[in-house]
Design a protein around this motif. Structure first.
Motif, PDB file in Angstrom:
ATOM      1  N   GLY A 179       0.780  -1.233   0.000  1.00  0.00           N
ATOM      2  CA  GLY A 179       0.000   0.000   0.000  1.00  0.00           C
ATOM      3  C   GLY A 179       0.809   1.278   0.000  1.00  0.00           C
ATOM      4  N   SER A 180       2.140   1.180   0.015  1.00  0.00           N
ATOM      5  CA  SER A 180       2.991   2.376  -0.042  1.00  0.00           C
ATOM      6  C   SER A 180       3.763   2.375  -1.352  1.00  0.00           C
ATOM      7  N   ASN A 181       3.858   3.545  -1.997  1.00  0.00           N
ATOM      8  CA  ASN A 181       4.649   3.597  -3.222  1.00  0.00           C
ATOM      9  C   ASN A 181       6.129   3.758  -2.879  1.00  0.00           C
ATOM     10  N   ALA A 182       6.974   3.717  -3.888  1.00  0.00           N
ATOM     11  CA  ALA A 182       8.420   3.737  -3.666  1.00  0.00           C
ATOM     12  C   ALA A 182       8.896   5.039  -3.023  1.00  0.00           C
ATOM     13  N   LEU A 183       8.293   6.158  -3.410  1.00  0.00           N
ATOM     14  CA  LEU A 183       8.686   7.443  -2.825  1.00  0.00           C
ATOM     15  C   LEU A 183       8.379   7.456  -1.331  1.00  0.00           C
ATOM     16  N   GLU A 184       7.203   6.981  -0.968  1.00  0.00           N
ATOM     17  CA  GLU A 184       6.821   6.922   0.449  1.00  0.00           C
ATOM     18  C   GLU A 184       7.773   6.028   1.233  1.00  0.00           C
ATOM     19  N   LYS A 185       8.195   4.938   0.608  1.00  0.00           N
ATOM     20  CA  LYS A 185       9.113   4.016   1.284  1.00  0.00           C
ATOM     21  C   LYS A 185      10.500   4.628   1.467  1.00  0.00           C
ATOM     22  N   ILE A 186      10.967   5.373   0.471  1.00  0.00           N
ATOM     23  CA  ILE A 186      12.270   6.039   0.593  1.00  0.00           C
ATOM     24  C   ILE A 186      12.237   7.043   1.747  1.00  0.00           C
ATOM     25  N   ILE A 187      11.138   7.788   1.861  1.00  0.00           N
ATOM     26  CA  ILE A 187      10.998   8.762   2.944  1.00  0.00           C
ATOM     27  C   ILE A 187      10.963   8.047   4.291  1.00  0.00           C
ATOM     28  N   LYS A 188      10.292   6.905   4.340  1.00  0.00           N
ATOM     29  CA  LYS A 188      10.240   6.127   5.583  1.00  0.00           C
ATOM     30  C   LYS A 188      11.625   5.600   5.953  1.00  0.00           C
ATOM     31  N   ILE A 189      12.422   5.256   4.940  1.00  0.00           N
ATOM     32  CA  ILE A 189      13.796   4.803   5.186  1.00  0.00           C
ATOM     33  C   ILE A 189      14.605   5.933   5.828  1.00  0.00           C
ATOM     34  N   PHE A 190      14.465   7.142   5.283  1.00  0.00           N
ATOM     35  CA  PHE A 190      15.161   8.306   5.843  1.00  0.00           C
ATOM     36  C   PHE A 190      14.731   8.538   7.288  1.00  0.00           C
ATOM     37  N   HIS A 191      13.422   8.507   7.520  1.00  0.00           N
ATOM     38  CA  HIS A 191      12.884   8.766   8.858  1.00  0.00           C
ATOM     39  C   HIS A 191      13.332   7.683   9.840  1.00  0.00           C
ATOM     40  N   PHE A 192      13.266   6.437   9.409  1.00  0.00           N
ATOM     41  CA  PHE A 192      13.683   5.322  10.261  1.00  0.00           C
ATOM     42  C   PHE A 192      15.160   5.446  10.630  1.00  0.00           C
ATOM     43  N   SER A 193      16.002   5.717   9.643  1.00  0.00           N
ATOM     44  CA  SER A 193      17.446   5.819   9.875  1.00  0.00           C
ATOM     45  C   SER A 193      17.775   6.958  10.828  1.00  0.00           C
ATOM     46  N   SER A 194      17.111   8.103  10.623  1.00  0.00           N
ATOM     47  CA  SER A 194      17.348   9.267  11.469  1.00  0.00           C
ATOM     48  C   SER A 194      16.909   9.007  12.909  1.00  0.00           C
ATOM     49  N   SER A 195      15.726   8.425  13.080  1.00  0.00           N
ATOM     50  CA  SER A 195      15.202   8.140  14.420  1.00  0.00           C
ATOM     51  C   SER A 195      16.061   7.106  15.134  1.00  0.00           C
ATOM     52  N   PHE A 196      16.451   6.068  14.405  1.00  0.00           N
ATOM     53  CA  PHE A 196      17.276   5.009  14.987  1.00  0.00           C
ATOM     54  C   PHE A 196      18.593   5.590  15.487  1.00  0.00           C
ATOM     55  N   ARG A 197      19.199   6.431  14.667  1.00  0.00           N
ATOM     56  CA  ARG A 197      20.486   7.037  15.016  1.00  0.00           C
ATOM     57  C   ARG A 197      20.353   7.996  16.196  1.00  0.00           C
ATOM     58  N   ASN A 198      19.338   8.853  16.170  1.00  0.00           N
ATOM     59  CA  ASN A 198      19.188   9.865  17.218  1.00  0.00           C
ATOM     60  C   ASN A 198      18.806   9.267  18.569  1.00  0.00           C
ATOM     61  N   ASN A 199      18.045   8.178  18.570  1.00  0.00           N
ATOM     62  CA  ASN A 199      17.630   7.545  19.824  1.00  0.00           C
ATOM     63  C   ASN A 199      18.771   6.801  20.512  1.00  0.00           C
ATOM     64  N   ARG A 200      19.838   6.557  19.762  1.00  0.00           N
ATOM     65  CA  ARG A 200      20.987   5.837  20.320  1.00  0.00           C
ATOM     66  C   ARG A 200      22.273   6.617  20.074  1.00  0.00           C
ATOM     67  N   LYS A 201      22.129   7.924  19.940  1.00  0.00           N
ATOM     68  CA  LYS A 201      23.224   8.764  19.456  1.00  0.00           C
ATOM     69  C   LYS A 201      24.520   8.599  20.236  1.00  0.00           C
ATOM     70  N   SER A 202      24.450   8.660  21.570  1.00  0.00           N
ATOM     71  CA  SER A 202      25.674   8.627  22.371  1.00  0.00           C
ATOM     72  C   SER A 202      26.445   7.327  22.183  1.00  0.00           C
ATOM     73  N   LEU A 203      25.717   6.218  22.116  1.00  0.00           N
ATOM     74  CA  LEU A 203      26.389   4.927  21.976  1.00  0.00           C
ATOM     75  C   LEU A 203      26.890   4.709  20.553  1.00  0.00           C
ATOM     76  N   ILE A 204      26.079   5.070  19.556  1.00  0.00           N
ATOM     77  CA  ILE A 204      26.508   4.921  18.164  1.00  0.00           C
ATOM     78  C   ILE A 204      27.722   5.809  17.896  1.00  0.00           C
ATOM     79  N   GLN A 205      27.710   6.997  18.475  1.00  0.00           N
ATOM     80  CA  GLN A 205      28.847   7.904  18.342  1.00  0.00           C
ATOM     81  C   GLN A 205      30.107   7.252  18.904  1.00  0.00           C
ATOM     82  N   TYR A 206      29.961   6.595  20.051  1.00  0.00           N
ATOM     83  CA  TYR A 206      31.106   5.922  20.675  1.00  0.00           C
ATOM     84  C   TYR A 206      31.612   4.775  19.797  1.00  0.00           C
ATOM     85  N   LEU A 207      30.687   4.045  19.185  1.00  0.00           N
ATOM     86  CA  LEU A 207      31.069   2.915  18.338  1.00  0.00           C
ATOM     87  C   LEU A 207      31.927   3.350  17.155  1.00  0.00           C
TER      88      LEU A 207
END
Length: 211
Positions: free
Chosen positions: A80-108
């Protein structure tokens, strides 16, 4: 009363607790004694599963890689989602994942943890190219993207974005430098995918990805 747990469950629990403490207190300031105290187990129990604190950090790295891949696969397989919507969701997912674990990912990704950084750089691109390629192929069929090489386009985007976004863990979200990195990445993505100029950027702006 001592609680006996399945070894796999106990191992998973120790990793989750260590991750939480590393994010809250910082890796360097967290001792193994902090982990076992929160887990309510004996110190020997920890050493039954992990030889060192570094080993559990390595397992958290594997966990992050797997969670990233699983998240992208879930988006790629959405109905039910087109490719553009999925690309935007990929961006949002990646950003949220990174920001929610920023201190540890930064350390890694610090120089002293080069082996963990290299694990990310070696394993993650290979594993996420498949879901990205699937989304790009969908976009070609929907005439949103225009490329004869979806698999190669996925690899090119991963490589380019990795270079452009290098060091983003140390940059404040919303800052001028952070925004510049995002704009450049989206611009390159539109070119690689053969998308209309501004298509992905405008869609990302609509969800508040860029102010």
């Amino acid at each position: 009363m001592r609680i006996t747990k399945d070894p796999k469950e106990r191992r998973k629990e120790l990793i989750a607790i260590a991750e939480q403490l590393f994010i809250e207190k910082g890796y360097e300031k967290t001792a193994i004694s902090d982990i076992v105290k929160k887990a309510k187990v004996a110190q020997g129990t920890y050493y039954y599963y992990f030889k060192t604190k570094e080993e559990i950090l390595d397992k958290i790295t594997d966990k992050y890689i797997n969670q990233t891949v699983e998240g992208m696969q879930k988006i790629a397989n959405e109905k039910g989602s087109n490719a553009l919507e999925k690309i935007i969701k990929i961006f949002h997912f990646s950003s949220s994942f990174r920001n929610n674990r920023k201190s540890l990912i930064q350390y890694l990704h610090e120089d002293k943890n080069a082996h963990l950084h290299h694990k990310f750089e070696r394993k993650l691109p290979v594993m996420i190219s498949e879901p990205l390629s699937k989304i790009i192929s969908q976009g070609v069929k929907e005439k949103i993207f225009d490329t004869a090489y979806p698999q190669e386009a996925a690899k090119a985007f991963i490589g380019v974005s990795s270079m452009v976004m290098q060091g983003i863990y140390n940059i404040k979200p919303g800052s001028e430098e952070y925004t510049k990195m995002l704009l450049a990445t989206i611009d390159f993505l539109e070119r690689i995918l053969g998308a209309k100029s501004g298509l992905i950027l405008n869609a990302y702006k609509k969800i508040g990805g860029i102010k």
